[in-house]
Write an enzyme that holds these catalytic residues in place. Structure first.
Site, short mmCIF file in Angstrom:
data_model
loop_
_atom_site.label_atom_id
_atom_site.label_comp_id
_atom_site.label_asym_id
_atom_site.label_seq_id
_atom_site.Cartn_x
_atom_site.Cartn_y
_atom_site.Cartn_z
N ASP A 1 -4.37 3.14 1.04
CA ASP A 1 -2.94 3.22 0.72
C ASP A 1 -2.68 2.63 -0.66
OD1 ASP A 1 -2.52 4.25 3.25
OD2 ASP A 1 -2.01 2.32 4.14
N LEU A 2 -1.57 3.05 -1.25
CA LEU A 2 -1.22 2.60 -2.60
C LEU A 2 -1.20 1.08 -2.71
CD1 LEU A 2 -0.26 3.67 -5.42
CD2 LEU A 2 2.08 3.28 -4.59
#
Length: 292
Positions: free
Chosen positions: A40-41
């Site tokens: 995930d970012l």
């Protein structure tokens, strides 16, 4: 000539896995790159960067188990199940004892279940990624996927800030954001991920990962070492020309359906799959070739 192999990267927060891999490609002028699973970012930690012919073994490394450290904020829920999303629900905090948390956590040890991924994820449904449906407010059926949580350990419980800190070992395809929400449901509350760090991918550890600013060709791990580090079945075959030509081969006393074939010098040449009894056919070749 460029070598083939892998880099164990330490992904920083606020950069996508794609951006990270692309920066490695540009920095070292690599001809071909790939990776073994996105983060995930906001997440940090281990990302496996595949270089040149190592991209051919992506499916095998992608199947590896993972380990994470995750911090969950209780009594608030976001649409993405993490701090990047919008708050969609809040709850008046109430007392949750350490015993209650330990009891729920103990459920997630050698626990296999059907997990629903977050709507903000890259899983494709009818050719579109789930997050694309979310961004355009389109309805879509999210199907569950079978995952296994091998071990969950409580690292700390901050009752003042309503945060649970966990160590999780799980199978491929597990969404830790969904796991966090599921754990909160078992605690009769809601929650979202505020911190996520991948500490292990297969047998590749965070302590061996390289920051992008420090990366060089000296950090490249060969395909041979990458395969052997992850305990795949490797079989030495005398006639390497047959392997290079992609011929079917006979391997006796091999119970595995999938094996990596090496030559006399222990160079891994190809992946072979069981075809019939002791007959194996090539599945992926050209693993030991460098790129010119």
């Amino acid at each position: 000539m460029q070598k083939s192999g892998i880099f164990i990267l330490n992904k920083p927060s606020n950069i996508s896995t794609y951006q990270l891999i692309n920066q490695v490609k540009k920095k070292l002028n690599i001809k071909k790159v790939g990776h073994c699973g996105t983060l995930d970012l906001l997440a940090t930690g281990v990302v496996i960067c595949l270089v040149n012919n190592a991209t051919k073994i992506s499916d095998y490394l992608l199947n590896a188990n993972k380990a994470y450290q995750v911090k969950i904020k209780l009594f608030t829920l976001t649409d993405s199940f993490d701090a990047e999303g919008n708050i969609i629900q809040t709850q008046t905090p109430f007392n949750i004892s350490l015993d209650q948390i330990n009891k729920v956590i103990s459920k997630y040890n050698n626990y296999t279940y059907n997990q629903y991924p977050p709507i903000y994820s890259s899983i494709k449904v009818d050719g579109k990624k789930l997050y694309e449906y979310a961004l355009t407010n389109q309805n879509v059926e999210i199907k569950s996927r079978k995952v296994t949580i091998y071990k969950t350990s409580l690292l700390s419980y901050d009752q003042k800030n309503y945060e649970i800190f966990l160590d999780v070992k799980c199978s491929k395809g597990t969404y830790i954001r969904s796991l966090a929400v599921d754990i909160c449901k078992d605690l009769n509350t809601i929650g979202y991920v505020v911190y996520l760090n991948r500490t292990l991918s297969g047998n590749f550890k965070l302590e061996n990962a390289i920051d992008l600013n420090n990366i060089s060709w000296d950090h490249l791990i060969s395909i041979n070492d990458a395969i052997r580090t992850n305990d795949f079945k490797v079989v030495k075959y005398q006639n390497s020309l047959e392997i290079i030509q992609g011929k079917k081969i006979i391997l006796n006393d091999i119970n595995d359906d999938l094996v990596f074939i090496s030559d006399d010098q222990n160079n891994i040449l190809a992946v072979y799959q069981k075809y019939d009894n002791n007959i194996f056919k090539i599945k992926r070749g050209g693993l030991n070739n460098d790129i010119y």
